[in-house]
Design a protein around this motif. Structure first.
Motif, short mmCIF file in Angstrom:
data_model
loop_
_atom_site.label_atom_id
_atom_site.label_comp_id
_atom_site.label_asym_id
_atom_site.label_seq_id
_atom_site.Cartn_x
_atom_site.Cartn_y
_atom_site.Cartn_z
N GLN A 298 9.66 -2.75 -2.64
CA GLN A 298 8.38 -3.34 -3.02
C GLN A 298 7.33 -2.93 -2.00
OE1 GLN A 298 7.86 -5.05 -5.89
NE2 GLN A 298 10.02 -4.56 -6.34
N LEU A 299 6.25 -2.33 -2.48
CA LEU A 299 5.19 -1.82 -1.61
C LEU A 299 4.05 -2.82 -1.50
CD1 LEU A 299 4.95 1.86 -2.94
CD2 LEU A 299 6.37 0.99 -1.07
N THR A 300 3.47 -2.88 -0.32
CA THR A 300 2.26 -3.67 -0.11
C THR A 300 1.20 -2.75 0.50
OG1 THR A 300 3.06 -4.35 2.07
CG2 THR A 300 3.47 -5.85 0.20
N PRO A 301 -0.07 -2.91 0.09
CA PRO A 301 -1.11 -1.99 0.59
C PRO A 301 -1.42 -2.20 2.07
CG PRO A 301 -2.08 -3.71 -0.77
CD PRO A 301 -0.61 -3.89 -0.87
N ARG A 302 -1.47 -1.08 2.80
CA ARG A 302 -1.87 -1.12 4.20
C ARG A 302 -3.36 -1.39 4.33
NH1 ARG A 302 -3.54 4.18 7.02
NH2 ARG A 302 -1.57 5.03 6.22
N ALA A 303 -4.15 -0.82 3.42
CA ALA A 303 -5.60 -0.97 3.48
C ALA A 303 -6.16 -1.00 2.08
CB ALA A 303 -6.23 0.16 4.29
N THR A 304 -7.21 -1.80 1.89
CA THR A 304 -7.93 -1.87 0.63
C THR A 304 -9.41 -1.74 0.92
OG1 THR A 304 -6.25 -3.30 -0.37
CG2 THR A 304 -8.42 -3.25 -1.42
N GLU A 305 -10.10 -0.87 0.18
CA GLU A 305 -11.51 -0.64 0.44
C GLU A 305 -12.30 -0.61 -0.87
OE1 GLU A 305 -14.87 -0.17 2.66
OE2 GLU A 305 -12.83 -0.39 3.47
N LYS A 306 -13.40 -1.36 -0.89
CA LYS A 306 -14.35 -1.27 -2.02
C LYS A 306 -15.07 0.06 -1.88
CE LYS A 306 -17.22 -2.94 -5.28
NZ LYS A 306 -18.26 -1.93 -5.31
N ALA A 307 -14.66 1.04 -2.69
CA ALA A 307 -15.07 2.42 -2.46
C ALA A 307 -16.31 2.82 -3.23
CB ALA A 307 -13.92 3.37 -2.81
N HIS A 308 -16.46 2.33 -4.49
CA HIS A 308 -17.55 2.78 -5.35
C HIS A 308 -18.10 1.60 -6.14
CE1 HIS A 308 -17.10 7.16 -4.76
NE2 HIS A 308 -15.82 6.88 -4.60
N ASP A 309 -19.19 1.88 -6.83
CA ASP A 309 -19.82 0.85 -7.67
C ASP A 309 -19.25 0.84 -9.08
OD1 ASP A 309 -21.49 0.18 -5.55
OD2 ASP A 309 -22.99 1.68 -6.11
#
Length: 933
Positions: free
Chosen positions: A476-487
């Motif tokens: 089971q993977l969990t995200p290392r980083a999450t970024e609001k990248a675009h509109d």
């Protein structure tokens, strides 16, 4: 830019294709178990099991869909039926129609089968009748009536000495026909829904029937009574009696009692013991398919359901066909999957090379399943895991690990076993708030994946170090980083070759550059602005600090990573550019668009050097092999194409062939100009182009003493050249324009060559048999023309005599030569009559006789429509047709020499005649030809 000494790619050619070959309908396997026959619209495709390639394809000339087909038990004859109510018998290995006849049925044929001797053919029609045909003597032997509605199932008893036929129609009964008396001797009643298949025991005394009413019935054919009704709790589409002399203990067969295997709506194979009506074995499916709700089981269009079950006794295998048009071969006794063929791919959304030496490709096909094709055999693995449409794929550097993302908001990582080639899921993660539309893998080692979603974010997922160890549990993977990248939606993500940078392209018309060097969040480095519409794809150069982007504005751009400026713009696609990749070590680009084209660009010159045109719709998938020598494309037209880079040597060879062909064509023209017909004919035959040979024959027949010259030329040819000429004649004879040339050559061959020599030619019997129906048709056409010309000649002479002086005998000056000029017929009517007379001007009795549909003139003009077509090609020329009431009518005075006679002057003074002239075009009578029959 990169290495300037690198040789640019200039051309790609198609190496292989994976195309749809089965879109539903009947499937049959040859007796030798080497080929699978299946319908695909107006074609029957023949799939070679060992290679997975379509080796033959037969298609009706009228392009009508094939409603049914059957292969004879000796694998020699294929018979097809189409909506045009024609039955065609094929030499399927040569893809040639050997015979065509009308089915007699008033509506299309729904089912067909051969008996075990391959001499009797049974056809079941939608009109409720069954016809039996003797295919050797070529006549209808039986017409069995009494079925209610469509006869969708028809099968001979395997013991031909019984002369029994079984059929089933809409009343759900199984009719037993005695072919000696042509009567239905009984109706076996047990099912309450459509009967789908019948299976017979080796001794012929027991039969098992299956139906969509979720039961199977065991019948005693001696007493014609049901011995046992077995509830199977699913709509059954196929049933097969298992052999009694095999050890099938692996699938629950523990006794010598009768056992059978069923396939149906649940998508699994199950083994039943007939005496106890007990299920002794149920096939295990991949985990996503085991938990199926009762509501889903009742769906008629469930893609997991099985539609056919076939037994391959010689190799102890079973074949199933799924509602998704997949054909799966299982090996007994363990029911292990041996081969799997995908008959139809939906819209291809992405495709990537995979495996050792790029031996496989993985494909996302607008489905929740992934398909992994082995390119050598076209055999396919179907990967279950995602629960909604898979949208994007990417492969790690070594080619045995790849990632996928889907509308189910999840990402998955899959691993291929380097030895067996089997693929299984090793990791999964689901943390997005919307569909995941793009995914990319780390380039240096398998350490992370990055996903982009319609929720406008990008996520970085770290992979565990022990990912390569296979186990029952999925990481089971969990995200290392999450970024609001675009509109807006993120359409594409890409990782740089050193794993330190990330690029993203979005529907908001921008591409962005991010840093991946830190352990924490993704950091924004810059924005690439310049596209007028959404960005579909981003790709890093493998050698330069350059980023390529493609957009819905039809442009592809190169950007500098230092100052984010646009370096170059490539424009050539007529619509959105969906994918862009670097080839030739970063010196060239490949782009694919929604116009169905793939273009090869040289970056230095900004020039498109090659356009690859093999698709009819959007090319969503585009990937280059690790050796940079192959490219694979996948399109919305359901086709997958593998392209190979053609070297200069191969190109030179191909160009040499083309130049040689041009030189030979020029030499042929010179020989004809110099009237060296023998050399010209030999050269044309060596090119193996029937039209070119026909040109030479026509040139010979235009000179003086053409018959003698043609005979002299043809007889001087070698034996192999005469053999080719006979084959060409069979082709030319199918066209009325060329039939006289074909018959002239045939007259020479049949007159001067002994029959023993002609029959030694390859395919001579087939060619001669094919000549007969067309020759008869040409004879009938010429006979009609001769009859019509004599009729018109008679009418013309009668009119001349009517206007002649009374002193002239009626038979004087009668010209019996055929007419070669237009014929004018004069109708005389009252010109000063009332308005009612004017209304009758178009429908007087004379005019009606002229336009009689039974008139030989009309027969001659419509001969192509009236003749029964019993060949592989229909004539459709209706240019000479004259419709009733549509002939040109002209009122006025028609002056002729006969008007100077006193009788004509008196007639004009008395009646004040208005003369109506009708012009009927009459072609000159063709020269008589000798037709071979």
């Amino acid at each position: 830019m990169a290495n300037t000494n690198l040789q640019f790619k200039t051309n790609y050619v198609v190496e292989s294709k994976i195309e749809p070959f089965y879109k539903g309908g009947k499937v049959q396997i040859s007796k030798d178990e080497k080929y699978i026959f299946c319908t695909c619209g107006s074609r029957v495709n023949v799939l070679e099991i060992s290679t997975g390639k379509i080796v033959h394809s037969v298609e009706h000339d009228d392009q009508e869909d094939i409603t049914s087909f059957t292969l004879s038990c000796d694998d020699e004859m294929l018979v097809t039926a189409s909506r045009a109510l024609l039955l065609k018998q094929w030499d399927w290995r040569q893809a040639q129609c050997t015979r065509s006849w009308r089915a007699i049925h008033t509506v299309p044929v729904a089912s067909m089968t051969f008996d075990s001797t391959s001499t009797l053919l049974a056809t079941g029609g939608c009109d409720g009748t069954i016809k039996l045909w003797d295919v050797v003597k070529q006549y209808c032997t039986h017409n069995l009536k009494g079925s209610s509605g469509v006869v969708h199932l028809i099968q001979f008893h395997p013991d031909i000495s019984r002369l029994q036929l079984f059929s089933s129609s809409l009343d759900c009964g199984i009719r037993l026909w005695d072919l000696r008396s042509s009567r239905c001797v009984c109706v076996l009643q047990s099912h309450y829904s459509a009967v789908t298949s019948l299976s017979f025991s080796p001794d012929g005394g027991t039969m098992v029937s299956s139906g969509r009413d979720k039961i199977c019935t065991v019948w005693d054919l001696e007493t014609r009574k049901a011995k046992r009704t077995v509830p199977v709790y699913e709509a059954v589409e196929g049933v097969v009696l298992l052999p009694e002399d095999k050890d099938l203990s692996e699938i629950g067969v523990k006794s010598k009692d009768l056992h059978f295997i069923t396939a149906g709506s649940k998508g699994v194979l199950r083994v039943w013991e007939a005496s106890t009506a007990r299920c002794v074995y149920t096939q295990t499916l991949p985990s996503p398919l085991t938990a199926v709700s009762e509501v889903e089981e009742e769906r008629d269009d469930d893609p997991r359901s099985l539609t056919f079950l076939l037994h391959l006794p010689a190799s102890s295998r079973l074949a199933t066909v799924t509602a998704e048009h997949n054909i799966v071969l299982y090996q007994l006794p363990g029911l292990t999957i041996q081969q799997q063929f995908v008959g139809y791919n939906d819209e291809v959304l992405d495709v990537k090379f995979l495996g050792k030496g790029d031996s496989h490709i993985v494909v996302a096909t607008n489905s929740c399943q992934l398909k992994v094709f082995e390119l050598l055999t076209n055999s396919c693995q179907i990967l279950y895991g995602h629960t909604d449409t898979v949208l994007s794929l990417d492969v790690f550097k070594k080619g045995f690990l790849f990632a996928s993302c889907a509308k189910d908001r999840s990402v998955r990582v899959w691993q291929m076993d380097s030895d067996s080639g089997q693929v299984h899921c090793v990791a999964q993660g689901s943390n997005h708030a919307n569909a995941v539309g793009s995914i990319t893998c780390s380039r240096m080692k398998a350490s992370f994946v990055v996903s982009g979603s319609q929720d406008c974010t990008v996520k970085v997922w770290d992979l565990p170090a022990d990912l390569s160890t296979t186990g029952a549990d999925v990481h089971q993977l969990t995200p290392r980083a999450t970024e609001k990248a675009h509109d807006k939606d993120v359409n594409s993500v890409a990782v740089s070759p050193n794993d330190k940078l990330l690029a993203s392209g979005s529907q908001d018309r921008t591409a962005r550059l991010w840093s991946l060097a830190g352990e924490g969040n993704v950091g924004l480095l810059g924005v690439f602005r310049g596209h007028r519409r959404g960005v579909w794809a981003v790709c890093f150069s493998p050698v330069d600090q350059v980023l390529a982007t493609s957009s819905a504005d039809g442009a592809t751009k190169l950007w500098s990573l230092q100052d984010f400026s646009c370096l170059k713009t490539f424009e050539g696609h007529d619509a959105s550019v969906l994918k862009v990749i670097f080839v030739s070590r970063g010196t060239q680009l490949l782009t694919s668009g929604s116009d169905g084209l793939v273009k090869l660009w040289t970056i230095k010159t900004n020039e498109c050097v090659k356009t690859l045109d093999a698709h009819q719709d959007k090319v969503w998938g585009l990937h280059v092999s690790r050796k940079d020598d192959k490219v694979v494309t996948g399109s919305a037209d359901s086709n997958i194409t593998v392209w190979v880079d053609v070297t200069e040597v191969e190109l030179a060879e191909e160009q040499a062939k083309q130049e040689d062909l041009i030189l030979k064509q020029q030499e042929l023209s010179n020989l004809l100009h110099e009237k060296k017909y023998l050399k010209a004919l030999g050269l044309a035959i060596s090119l193996d182009q029937p039209h070119t040979v026909l040109t030479v024959i026509k040139a010979i027949r235009q000179v003086e003493n053409s018959g003698e010259l043609l005979e002299k030329t043809v007889l001087k040819l070698r034996v192999d050249q005469k053999e080719s000429l006979l084959r060409y004649c069979a082709v030319w004879n199918t066209n009325a324009r060329n039939c006289q040339d074909a018959q002239a050559v045939l007259q020479v061959l049949l007159t001067h060559l002994p029959p023993e020599e002609i029959l030694q030619y390859q395919g001579a019997r087939t060619h001669l048999e094919g000549l007969i129906p067309y020759t008869e048709r040409h004879m009938q056409r010429i006979g009609n023309l001769l009859q019509a010309s004599m009729f018109l000649n008679y009418m013309w002479q009668k009119m001349r005599v009517a206007g002649a002086p009374a002193s002239m005998g009626q038979d004087e000056e009668m010209d019996t030569t055929p007419l070669a000029q237009p014929f004018f017929m004069i109708d005389k009517e009252k010109g000063m009559g009332s308005s009612d007379d004017e209304k009758r001007d178009g429908d007087d009795s004379d005019g009606g006789q002229d336009e009689d549909p039974n008139c030989p003139v009309k027969e001659a003009e419509e001969e192509d429509d009236d003749d029964e077509v019993s060949s592989t090609k229909k004539a459709s020329a209706n240019g000479g047709r004259v419709e009733n009431g549509e002939r040109t009518k002209t009122n006025g005075n028609h002056h002729s020499e006969s008007e100077e006679s006193s009788a004509e002057e008196a007639l004009e003074e008395e009646d004040q005649t208005t003369v109506k002239v009708k012009c009927l075009p009459v072609s000159s009578t063709p020269q008589c030809q000798t037709f071979a029959s």
